[in-house]
Design a protein around this motif. Structure first.
Motif, PDB file in Angstrom:
ATOM      1  N   HIS A 124      50.014  44.076  28.224  1.00  0.00           N
ATOM      2  CA  HIS A 124      49.082  43.447  29.161  1.00  0.00           C
ATOM      3  C   HIS A 124      48.766  44.349  30.352  1.00  0.00           C
ATOM      4  N   THR A 125      49.739  45.126  30.801  1.00  0.00           N
ATOM      5  CA  THR A 125      49.500  46.023  31.938  1.00  0.00           C
ATOM      6  C   THR A 125      48.532  47.138  31.557  1.00  0.00           C
ATOM      7  N   VAL A 126      48.700  47.711  30.366  1.00  0.00           N
ATOM      8  CA  VAL A 126      47.796  48.770  29.898  1.00  0.00           C
ATOM      9  C   VAL A 126      46.389  48.216  29.689  1.00  0.00           C
ATOM     10  N   LEU A 127      46.288  47.029  29.091  1.00  0.00           N
ATOM     11  CA  LEU A 127      44.970  46.417  28.894  1.00  0.00           C
ATOM     12  C   LEU A 127      44.295  46.113  30.228  1.00  0.00           C
ATOM     13  N   MET A 128      45.084  45.721  31.221  1.00  0.00           N
ATOM     14  CA  MET A 128      44.527  45.449  32.548  1.00  0.00           C
ATOM     15  C   MET A 128      44.078  46.736  33.228  1.00  0.00           C
ATOM     16  N   ALA A 129      44.816  47.821  33.025  1.00  0.00           N
ATOM     17  CA  ALA A 129      44.515  49.090  33.687  1.00  0.00           C
ATOM     18  C   ALA A 129      43.196  49.691  33.213  1.00  0.00           C
ATOM     19  N   ARG A 130      42.707  49.299  32.026  1.00  0.00           N
ATOM     20  CA  ARG A 130      41.462  49.872  31.512  1.00  0.00           C
ATOM     21  C   ARG A 130      40.223  49.183  32.088  1.00  0.00           C
ATOM     22  N   LEU A 131      40.425  48.050  32.788  1.00  0.00           N
ATOM     23  CA  LEU A 131      39.299  47.267  33.292  1.00  0.00           C
ATOM     24  C   LEU A 131      38.750  47.833  34.596  1.00  0.00           C
ATOM     25  N   GLU A 132      37.452  47.583  34.823  1.00  0.00           N
ATOM     26  CA  GLU A 132      36.839  47.894  36.097  1.00  0.00           C
ATOM     27  C   GLU A 132      36.553  46.593  36.823  1.00  0.00           C
ATOM     28  N   PHE A 133      36.411  46.672  38.163  1.00  0.00           N
ATOM     29  CA  PHE A 133      36.289  45.461  38.965  1.00  0.00           C
ATOM     30  C   PHE A 133      35.027  45.470  39.803  1.00  0.00           C
ATOM     31  N   CYS A 134      34.528  44.266  40.056  1.00  0.00           N
ATOM     32  CA  CYS A 134      33.316  44.104  40.853  1.00  0.00           C
ATOM     33  C   CYS A 134      33.649  44.245  42.339  1.00  0.00           C
ATOM     34  N   CYS A 146      34.585  43.155  35.978  1.00  0.00           N
ATOM     35  CA  CYS A 146      33.223  43.240  35.460  1.00  0.00           C
ATOM     36  C   CYS A 146      33.202  43.735  34.017  1.00  0.00           C
ATOM     37  N   SER A 147      34.356  44.173  33.522  1.00  0.00           N
ATOM     38  CA  SER A 147      34.445  44.673  32.154  1.00  0.00           C
ATOM     39  C   SER A 147      34.553  43.510  31.169  1.00  0.00           C
ATOM     40  N   ASN A 148      34.449  43.850  29.907  1.00  0.00           N
ATOM     41  CA  ASN A 148      34.647  42.862  28.845  1.00  0.00           C
ATOM     42  C   ASN A 148      36.139  42.559  28.726  1.00  0.00           C
ATOM     43  N   THR A 149      36.513  41.313  28.953  1.00  0.00           N
ATOM     44  CA  THR A 149      37.946  40.944  28.962  1.00  0.00           C
ATOM     45  C   THR A 149      38.345  40.163  27.710  1.00  0.00           C
ATOM     46  N   GLN A 150      37.500  40.196  26.673  1.00  0.00           N
ATOM     47  CA  GLN A 150      37.806  39.409  25.465  1.00  0.00           C
ATOM     48  C   GLN A 150      39.112  39.847  24.811  1.00  0.00           C
ATOM     49  N   LEU A 151      39.359  41.162  24.770  1.00  0.00           N
ATOM     50  CA  LEU A 151      40.592  41.663  24.157  1.00  0.00           C
ATOM     51  C   LEU A 151      41.805  41.196  24.966  1.00  0.00           C
ATOM     52  N   ASN A 152      41.702  41.261  26.294  1.00  0.00           N
ATOM     53  CA  ASN A 152      42.798  40.788  27.155  1.00  0.00           C
ATOM     54  C   ASN A 152      43.094  39.315  26.899  1.00  0.00           C
ATOM     55  N   GLN A 153      42.034  38.519  26.845  1.00  0.00           N
ATOM     56  CA  GLN A 153      42.202  37.080  26.644  1.00  0.00           C
ATOM     57  C   GLN A 153      42.759  36.772  25.267  1.00  0.00           C
ATOM     58  N   LEU A 154      42.324  37.561  24.269  1.00  0.00           N
ATOM     59  CA  LEU A 154      42.836  37.367  22.908  1.00  0.00           C
ATOM     60  C   LEU A 154      44.330  37.668  22.835  1.00  0.00           C
ATOM     61  N   MET A 155      44.753  38.745  23.498  1.00  0.00           N
ATOM     62  CA  MET A 155      46.172  39.109  23.502  1.00  0.00           C
ATOM     63  C   MET A 155      47.011  38.072  24.251  1.00  0.00           C
ATOM     64  N   ILE A 156      46.449  37.518  25.340  1.00  0.00           N
ATOM     65  CA  ILE A 156      47.156  36.457  26.053  1.00  0.00           C
ATOM     66  C   ILE A 156      47.346  35.254  25.141  1.00  0.00           C
ATOM     67  N   LEU A 157      46.293  34.911  24.416  1.00  0.00           N
ATOM     68  CA  LEU A 157      46.340  33.737  23.539  1.00  0.00           C
ATOM     69  C   LEU A 157      47.266  33.954  22.351  1.00  0.00           C
ATOM     70  N   LEU A 158      47.123  35.098  21.663  1.00  0.00           N
ATOM     71  CA  LEU A 158      47.881  35.325  20.431  1.00  0.00           C
ATOM     72  C   LEU A 158      49.315  35.772  20.713  1.00  0.00           C
ATOM     73  N   VAL A 159      49.457  36.926  21.358  1.00  0.00           N
ATOM     74  CA  VAL A 159      50.793  37.492  21.581  1.00  0.00           C
ATOM     75  C   VAL A 159      51.567  36.648  22.596  1.00  0.00           C
ATOM     76  N   GLY A 160      50.914  36.352  23.733  1.00  0.00           N
ATOM     77  CA  GLY A 160      51.581  35.543  24.753  1.00  0.00           C
ATOM     78  C   GLY A 160      51.946  34.164  24.239  1.00  0.00           C
ATOM     79  N   GLY A 161      51.018  33.564  23.475  1.00  0.00           N
ATOM     80  CA  GLY A 161      51.278  32.237  22.914  1.00  0.00           C
ATOM     81  C   GLY A 161      52.471  32.243  21.979  1.00  0.00           C
ATOM     82  N   LEU A 162      52.556  33.278  21.136  1.00  0.00           N
ATOM     83  CA  LEU A 162      53.683  33.372  20.195  1.00  0.00           C
ATOM     84  C   LEU A 162      55.003  33.586  20.928  1.00  0.00           C
TER      85      LEU A 162
END
Length: 314
Positions: free
Chosen positions: A159-169, A189-205
């Protein structure tokens, strides 16, 4: 074309719990007391277990590690908040924010895994007492602890690596007293779909699997205890699980309030209060729950204080 207002944020603003200056001294005092009580309580459990050879068992091995994790958990956010209030600033650096996210996820995962390990320990002790020494040997306990740290570290790193790739408004305001995944994603401002998917799938599990394991363990425990003919035997069996069940209820109850409640019921004030319960109050209360409800811990704590008193007298 007009250039989009993207930026690599150098810092974020943590709004904290109140924007009213007259409340800052009250909040500072309250959180300082909670931090000192929580830190001292968890360190006391570690020292009490370490100093009493009778508590060198799998159950207290996991409890001492839970106390260590809770000490680190409360230390990952509250000191920064106290410093900000004292310095009359609300900023946290970009690297500091990512560091908080990493350790918050790591330590929350470890709480989750350790509660599962403790539930399994109680299951083996009550349902398979004759095989307890082999099923909960030192090697198995060390393997359970080591694998928990490994999985928790990889999950938080993901999650930290996925967050580090994002840009902000332009906005860099977080309506919490610490950096958390969801509000930070909302600023991107970046596409956060991958972050949200990982939160849902990996975090959920990672949350769901230990929770189901705890549920299955206690289903077997209750079934086994109900077969015990004497009332005294039932009470003794349930008393060994009472503290653990209380901590489980606090942990999963606050997680549900922060992350799993319907989005329509969310508000900044409610989420801030729930995050305080999850990040500060629960780690602070855990030592009291175990010391007040567990006679072995009471005895070890009294013994520790008597040793200290004797050493001070000398």
């Amino acid at each position: 074309m007009e250039e989009e207002n993207y930026t690599s944020a150098s810092e974020f603003i943590l709004l904290g719990l109140s924007s009213q200056p007259e409340r800052q001294d009250l909040i500072f005092g309250l959180f300082l007391v909670m931090y000192l009580v929580g830190a001292a309580g968890n360190l006391l459990i570690i020292l009490a277990i370490g100093s009493d050879s009778h508590l060198h068992t799998p159950m207290y091995f996991f409890l001492s590690n839970l106390s260590l994790v809770d000490f680190c958990f409360i230390s990952s956010t509250v000191p920064k908040m106290l410093v900000n209030i004292q310095m009359q600033t609300q900023s946290i650096s970009y690297c500091g924010c990512l560091t908080q996210i990493y350790f918050c996820i790591l330590l929350a995962n470890m709480d989750n895994f350790l509660l599962m390990a403790m539930a399994y320990d109680r299951y083996v002790a009550i349902c398979h007492p004759l095989h307890y020494s082999t099923m909960m040997s030192l090697q198995i306990c060390a393997l359970m602890l080591g694998s928990s740290w490994l999985i928790a570290s990889l999950h938080s790193l993901l999650h930290t690596v996925l967050m580090a790739r994002l840009e902000f408004c332009a906005s860099n305001v977080i309506p919490y007293f610490f950096c958390d995944l969801i509000p930070l994603l909302q600023l991107s401002c970046s596409n956060t779909q991958l972050n949200q998917l990982m939160i849902l799938l990996v975090g959920g599990l990672i949350v769901l699997i230990p929770f189901l394991a705890i549920l299955v363990s206690y289903t077997h425990i209750v079934s086994a205890v109900l077969k015990v003919p004497s009332t005294q035997g039932k009470q003794k069996a349930f008393s060994t699980c009472g503290s653990h069940l209380t901590v489980i209820t606090l942990f999963y109850g606050t997680i549900t309030g922060v992350y799993l409640s319907p989005s329509s019921s969310h508000s900044t004030d409610k989420d801030s209060l729930a995050s305080v319960m999850y990040m500060v109050v629960t780690p602070m209360l855990n030592p009291f729950i175990y010391c007040l409800r567990n006679k072995d811990m009471k005895g070890a704590t009294r013994k520790l204080f008597s040793i200290k008193a004797l050493s001070c007298g000398l």
